[in-house]
Design a protein around this motif. Structure first.
Motif, PDB file in Angstrom:
ATOM      1  N   ALA A 185       0.835  -1.213   0.000  1.00 53.66           N
ATOM      2  CA  ALA A 185       0.000   0.000   0.000  1.00 53.66           C
ATOM      3  C   ALA A 185       0.865   1.256   0.000  1.00 53.66           C
ATOM      4  O   ALA A 185       1.904   1.309   0.659  1.00 53.66           O
ATOM      5  CB  ALA A 185      -0.918  -0.001   1.217  1.00 53.66           C
ATOM      6  N   LEU A 186       0.439   2.253  -0.719  1.00 54.68           N
ATOM      7  CA  LEU A 186       1.021   3.599  -0.636  1.00 54.68           C
ATOM      8  C   LEU A 186      -0.109   4.512  -0.195  1.00 54.68           C
ATOM      9  O   LEU A 186      -1.264   4.307  -0.574  1.00 54.68           O
ATOM     10  CB  LEU A 186       1.550   4.034  -2.005  1.00 54.68           C
ATOM     11  CG  LEU A 186       2.667   3.179  -2.595  1.00 54.68           C
ATOM     12  CD1 LEU A 186       3.040   3.691  -3.984  1.00 54.68           C
ATOM     13  CD2 LEU A 186       3.882   3.207  -1.681  1.00 54.68           C
ATOM     14  N   PHE A 187       0.231   5.518   0.617  1.00 53.02           N
ATOM     15  CA  PHE A 187      -0.850   6.333   1.177  1.00 53.02           C
ATOM     16  C   PHE A 187      -0.315   7.697   1.587  1.00 53.02           C
ATOM     17  O   PHE A 187       0.868   7.846   1.892  1.00 53.02           O
ATOM     18  CB  PHE A 187      -1.485   5.615   2.374  1.00 53.02           C
ATOM     19  CG  PHE A 187      -0.490   5.073   3.372  1.00 53.02           C
ATOM     20  CD1 PHE A 187      -0.081   5.846   4.440  1.00 53.02           C
ATOM     21  CD2 PHE A 187       0.057   3.796   3.215  1.00 53.02           C
ATOM     22  CE1 PHE A 187       0.844   5.347   5.349  1.00 53.02           C
ATOM     23  CE2 PHE A 187       0.986   3.297   4.126  1.00 53.02           C
ATOM     24  CZ  PHE A 187       1.382   4.073   5.196  1.00 53.02           C
ATOM     25  N   PRO A 188      -1.193   8.711   1.593  1.00 51.08           N
ATOM     26  CA  PRO A 188      -0.716  10.058   1.935  1.00 51.08           C
ATOM     27  C   PRO A 188      -0.487  10.221   3.437  1.00 51.08           C
ATOM     28  O   PRO A 188      -1.145   9.553   4.247  1.00 51.08           O
ATOM     29  CB  PRO A 188      -1.857  10.961   1.462  1.00 51.08           C
ATOM     30  CG  PRO A 188      -3.075  10.092   1.454  1.00 51.08           C
ATOM     31  CD  PRO A 188      -2.595   8.690   1.176  1.00 51.08           C
TER      32      PRO A 188
ATOM     33  N   GLY B 180      -1.012  11.446   6.977  1.00 50.24           N
ATOM     34  CA  GLY B 180      -2.307  11.743   7.602  1.00 50.24           C
ATOM     35  C   GLY B 180      -3.211  10.525   7.649  1.00 50.24           C
ATOM     36  O   GLY B 180      -4.277  10.569   8.248  1.00 50.24           O
ATOM     37  N   THR B 181      -2.772   9.434   7.015  1.00 50.01           N
ATOM     38  CA  THR B 181      -3.582   8.218   6.988  1.00 50.01           C
ATOM     39  C   THR B 181      -3.412   7.460   8.301  1.00 50.01           C
ATOM     40  O   THR B 181      -2.314   7.389   8.853  1.00 50.01           O
ATOM     41  CB  THR B 181      -3.152   7.341   5.796  1.00 50.01           C
ATOM     42  OG1 THR B 181      -3.329   8.083   4.589  1.00 50.01           O
ATOM     43  CG2 THR B 181      -3.972   6.055   5.717  1.00 50.01           C
ATOM     44  N   THR B 182      -4.511   6.879   8.799  1.00 50.86           N
ATOM     45  CA  THR B 182      -4.460   6.092  10.030  1.00 50.86           C
ATOM     46  C   THR B 182      -4.479   4.604   9.691  1.00 50.86           C
ATOM     47  O   THR B 182      -4.852   4.206   8.585  1.00 50.86           O
ATOM     48  CB  THR B 182      -5.687   6.375  10.911  1.00 50.86           C
ATOM     49  OG1 THR B 182      -6.857   5.877  10.238  1.00 50.86           O
ATOM     50  CG2 THR B 182      -5.857   7.855  11.172  1.00 50.86           C
TER      51      THR B 182
ATOM     52  N   VAL C 208      -2.121   8.645  13.451  1.00 53.64           N
ATOM     53  CA  VAL C 208      -1.643   8.786  12.078  1.00 53.64           C
ATOM     54  C   VAL C 208      -0.339   8.001  11.918  1.00 53.64           C
ATOM     55  O   VAL C 208       0.525   8.038  12.791  1.00 53.64           O
ATOM     56  CB  VAL C 208      -1.464  10.289  11.773  1.00 53.64           C
ATOM     57  CG1 VAL C 208      -0.570  10.515  10.587  1.00 53.64           C
ATOM     58  CG2 VAL C 208      -2.829  10.946  11.593  1.00 53.64           C
TER      59      VAL C 208
ATOM     60  N   GLY D 166       3.917  12.713  -3.380  1.00 54.10           N
ATOM     61  CA  GLY D 166       2.678  12.684  -4.149  1.00 54.10           C
ATOM     62  C   GLY D 166       2.478  14.010  -4.854  1.00 54.10           C
ATOM     63  O   GLY D 166       3.310  14.926  -4.760  1.00 54.10           O
ATOM     64  N   GLU D 167       1.359  14.115  -5.556  1.00 54.51           N
ATOM     65  CA  GLU D 167       1.035  15.327  -6.304  1.00 54.51           C
ATOM     66  C   GLU D 167       1.067  16.543  -5.384  1.00 54.51           C
ATOM     67  O   GLU D 167       0.617  16.467  -4.245  1.00 54.51           O
ATOM     68  CB  GLU D 167      -0.355  15.157  -6.909  1.00 54.51           C
ATOM     69  CG  GLU D 167      -0.674  16.205  -7.938  1.00 54.51           C
ATOM     70  CD  GLU D 167      -1.990  15.891  -8.646  1.00 54.51           C
ATOM     71  OE1 GLU D 167      -2.025  16.008  -9.866  1.00 54.51           O
ATOM     72  OE2 GLU D 167      -2.957  15.530  -7.959  1.00 54.51           O
TER      73      GLU D 167
ATOM     74  N   TRP E 227       4.211  11.219   0.900  1.00 56.39           N
ATOM     75  CA  TRP E 227       3.544   9.949   0.632  1.00 56.39           C
ATOM     76  C   TRP E 227       4.303   8.850   1.364  1.00 56.39           C
ATOM     77  O   TRP E 227       5.529   8.891   1.452  1.00 56.39           O
ATOM     78  CB  TRP E 227       3.530   9.687  -0.877  1.00 56.39           C
ATOM     79  CG  TRP E 227       2.186   9.250  -1.360  1.00 56.39           C
ATOM     80  CD1 TRP E 227       1.814   7.992  -1.689  1.00 56.39           C
ATOM     81  CD2 TRP E 227       1.033  10.068  -1.578  1.00 56.39           C
ATOM     82  NE1 TRP E 227       0.494   7.969  -2.082  1.00 56.39           N
ATOM     83  CE2 TRP E 227      -0.008   9.226  -2.017  1.00 56.39           C
ATOM     84  CE3 TRP E 227       0.761  11.429  -1.417  1.00 56.39           C
ATOM     85  CZ2 TRP E 227      -1.293   9.695  -2.311  1.00 56.39           C
ATOM     86  CZ3 TRP E 227      -0.497  11.901  -1.711  1.00 56.39           C
ATOM     87  CH2 TRP E 227      -1.520  11.044  -2.154  1.00 56.39           C
TER      88      TRP E 227
END
Lengths: 570, 570
Positions: free
Chosen positions: A414-417, A419-421, A469, A504-505, A510
């Protein structure tokens, strides 16, 4: 009222603090005994109701606390004007407030009192007093003075004069010290007070600190006798100090003593919690190294098992004992990080199974063995589960294992920004089981310390409540499973480090995971027809990496075995 | 203090309740004006700061409330002993408590007062008084008497004598009535009190209820003049009644009036919220039918657009107007369920874009058009977004669209156990964007009513806070997107119904989604090389289903166009 945990809020207290076990015989890791003048009861959760029935005398009525809370039971057997005593050192504010709410409505009061078990416990073991030892900068990666400075800055920002560090693993992390006060975790059971200049009062018997430890702690850390803690807290109060305290982990005793003496309490999460969870590069390197050496032990065990199985009967205890022998060969190994779970056949379906002489069973062909174990190494803590087929697995075994594996891979990749929990990601590990109406009744991942607790917060990956987070440097387990009661259990557990990825964008941070556990998976359990090419590529790359990391530390026979086990699947 | 929402806590109040717009000129759907004796300020959220600057005079200082909360501003410009008036009918308890906390620390008080805008608003429009009409049992599927009985049983279980229904859509659902008090939602702005026998007092002008409505409501529903509400509440208090009230949606006025009169308030979630959200089989059938007829209108529009584009210039307004013409051809159509978003090129990236004469632009080749619209039909409410390529899409358009589509499919095909929340599933829709460092800054799904609000709770699918458990019969949107500021916007939105699936292991209830929105997706935007076979199968099956449902309602030219658009991709 007496809960299983102790004043350090630990599920696994030292012998002198196993008050419920002494009083009732109950040895589980969660529960509470309540004794009234004419009645007594023991409350445990669903995991332990059977065990409580076996271990505890009929004097105690036994309840599942999920069905009947202790305070609800008390309202039935006590009445208006009655007072229930409790030791404020072993209850948090939240626990007392919750109970008080129910009891106040019935005119029953909760009264702080000295611990009543302690007053009658004649042959109580003495408190642990293991010598402290320094956790070398080569493993900790940051001087205690630097950590203390960071915490002091946070105190300043909160407008606090001092902070109370009540969690023993936080004290150990902050001061780069360790001890052997409890099994499986290198803890010193101690409390500390840190002020906004970074000066620390450490409450531990000075006899436990040798010259090296004293030199290491230096002049900014004052060693205070544990029995002076109350007095020091009262002094803070009298001086009108603003004191940071974590209401979620500190016992209500701290706030009672401080408030009574006039301190202003600033409630805030344990200031060491996040910095401790976010490992620095030295810790991460140590953790990776420890995992490779741990993987050597696991690979040796699995190879041994496959050979041994053809020669003689092998039991769960044999596996557990042999694994310890292989781990102990490493000079950095200290002890297992928890009691090994070696569950064959139906035992694999008991999530917290612990092998003993009574339960021990011989591994049989056509069964699965679930092996969950870990080690405390000076440079890191490991926690790994491998599920292996004894002989030929069934079609169902392979289907279920492959669904668990697909979930494990989905989470691992998984890749995620920022702030993700963890709770946001949990479904990735469950989705392929869910597609078949299957699930597992435990979390997907827990935090792990660095030569500290094999369970640590605040990060976790679970259906709900994983509100922390995820941050770069955190270590988590990735451990989906599947359990068929009475038949078998499957779990695939690797530890992963949260790592920064390409931005990320818009330049946003990320994150992703890097798997640090390094031991072969069992390809006999994989049904490649259920896997996508991307998943097969991940599996093959992982196995190839394991082979490349471990081969040099194996003998010729083991090396050959590993090569076969790590051959690519199609 | 004057917020944008009104006493019905609606973001879109009728003209007579657009107090902030009248006072300041600000026409956005969220914000608050604060007027002190010498200073005034307007607070909006990040979506509206630019709009506020354009619409509002310099007399008002303008702030992003995420950066400076109104109460923080007040503490800077008011002092100890000052009192700030507020109309208790337009603030919930939670709002007042939050503000009071900050203000009390500075010695500033909040004082309930009559609405100060109302006292100076001379030419205020009159309150909406649209005639009520019956929502036929053929659409509602459950008699009001049956609904009232269910709510009465819940009141009994809570130990409450009566419940206050403050949300207008709950009142409409409970009594199977509708009205035209606001645009886009068939609401009667009214309050109701229901007792534990199922008797209801409906506070609405009797002149709005014709004989048919009166006959429908029957003798168990008493029509009371709205200005008697306060008196009736006070009577409940004087009689010592236990009154259920939802502190999250009811204004603080209710609890102030009730408490003062001596009522005991039982705080509980609006009792109509869940039963309203869980649609019955008749509602579900109506919703499916409405979506097929709505799909006919959308398909006709898309076919028209493709032809028209070669003949003449087409603008966003042309698209919006033409879509309304196609929808209005259906005899069950009442009105759009929200103002149509027809965002071409860079306008597509403005998530809440609303086309107007000033912003209108001509569609250009090589651009995307994001078309988000919906209808209120007697048998259901629709909300659909289609993104279409004008001419040939770019490689980047196709990559982004396909990632959004993969997420949309992952959510549409998810299976999950009873007890799962929307926030647990959110990541399924985001994962393929996240893999490329991309994301979208809005929720993935919101609840939708049945000929009621196009946004309704408690269910939603979002990164956090979607704590309501998904239950069979709930309608949600599935609307992942991607937005490139200044360039284009992509969103794929279908409504789905939560449906029961084959039981999971151990007989557990297992749930999934059934897509009810029925309109073709644009295959030109799909990069099939990024999709798995399972995803392509879903896409082809969806398009084939759309073709089979809509073809009979289209003319020969449209039918041919639809067949081409729904041809399978490989």
């Amino acid at each position: 009222m007496q809960p299983v945990h102790d004043e350090y809020m630990s599920e696994y207290p030292p012998a002198c603090n196993r008050r419920v076990e002494w009083l009732t015989g109950f040895s589980g890791s969660a529960g509470m005994a309540v004794v009234l003048i004419e009645k007594a009861a023991l409350f445990t959760d669903g995991r332990y109701t059977l065990q409580a029935d076996m271990e505890v005398d009929a004097v105690y009525a036994k309840y599942n606390s999920g069905e009947l809370a202790p305070e609800a039971w008390i309202t039935k057997h006590a009445g208006k004007g009655d007072a229930i005593g409790y030791d404020p050192k072993i209850f948090t504010q939240a626990m007392i407030q919750r109970m008080q709410k129910t009891l106040t409505a019935k005119g029953i009061t909760l009264t702080p009192s000295p611990n009543m078990v302690d007053t009658i416990w004649q042959d109580r073991p003495s408190a642990p007093a293991s010598p402290l030892f320094v956790h070398d900068i080569a493993y900790s990666g940051e001087e205690s003075s630097s950590k203390r400075k960071r915490i002091a800055e946070q105190l300043e920002m909160l407008g606090a004069d001092v902070g109370i560090v009540t969690a023993p693993d936080a004290v150990c992390w902050l001061l780069n010290i360790r001890g052997r006060d409890v099994e499986n975790t290198p803890l010193v059971l101690a409390t500390a007070i840190i002020d906004s200049h970074g000066h620390v009062q450490l409450f531990v018997a000075s006899s436990r600190c040798d010259a090296q430890v004293r030199g290491h702690l230096g002049s900014d850390v004052e060693i205070c006798a544990p029995n002076t803690l109350e007095q020091k807290l009262a002094q803070l109060g009298k001086a009108g100090r603003r004191v940071q305290l974590d209401p979620a982990s500190a016992s209500i005793w701290f706030s009672q003593v401080l408030t009574k003496a006039g301190a202003k309490i600033i409630e805030a999460q344990d200031l060491c919690l996040l910095p401790k969870a976010m490992k620095n590069p030295v810790e991460l390197a140590g953790i990776c190294n420890a995992h490779i050496r741990d993987g050597v032990a696991v690979a040796k065990l699995l190879c041994w098992l496959e050979g041994e199985f053809y020669v003689r009967e092998v039991t769960e205890l044999d596996v557990s004992d042999k694994l310890l022998v292989f781990r102990a060969a490493d000079r950095m190994f200290v002890e297992p990080s928890f009691p090994t779970i070696a569950g064959s056949g139906p035992h694999g379906a008991i999530v917290h199974y612990r092998v003993s002489e009574e339960t021990n069973r011989v591994l049989k062909k056509g069964e699965l063995l679930l092996l969950d174990s870990g080690g405390q190494y000076l440079d890191g803590t490991t926690d790994i589960t491998r599920t292996v087929a004894i002989g030929e697995p069934s079609r169902e075994h392979r289907d279920r294992f492959t669904r668990v594996l697909k979930g494990h891979i989905a989470l691992a990749t998984a890749l995620f920004p920022q702030g993700t929990t963890g709770s946001q990601l949990d479904v990735l590990a469950r989705q392929y089981l869910w597609q078949s109406g299957l699930d597992y009744d435990h979390g997907t991942g827990h935090g792990v310390g660095c030569f500290l607790g094999v369970h640590e917060g605040p990060q976790r990956i679970s259906k709900r409540g994983g509100d922390a987070v995820l941050q770069a440097g955190m270590i988590l387990s990735n451990e989906p499973g599947y359990y068929k009661a009475g038949a078998y259990g499957i779990r695939i557990e690797n530890l992963v480090a949260v790592t920064r990825q390409a931005h990320g964008e818009g330049g946003k941070d990320w994150l992703g995971f890097e798997t640090v556990t390094c031991a072969p998976l069992d390809p006999k359990l994989v049904d490649a027809s259920l896997m996508t090419q991307v998943e097969k590529d991940w599996f093959n790359a992982y196995q190839a990496w394991v082979q490349s990391c471990l081969s040099d530390s194996l003998d010729a026979h083991e090396r050959q075995w590993l090569a076969a086990r790590c051959a690519a699947i199609r």
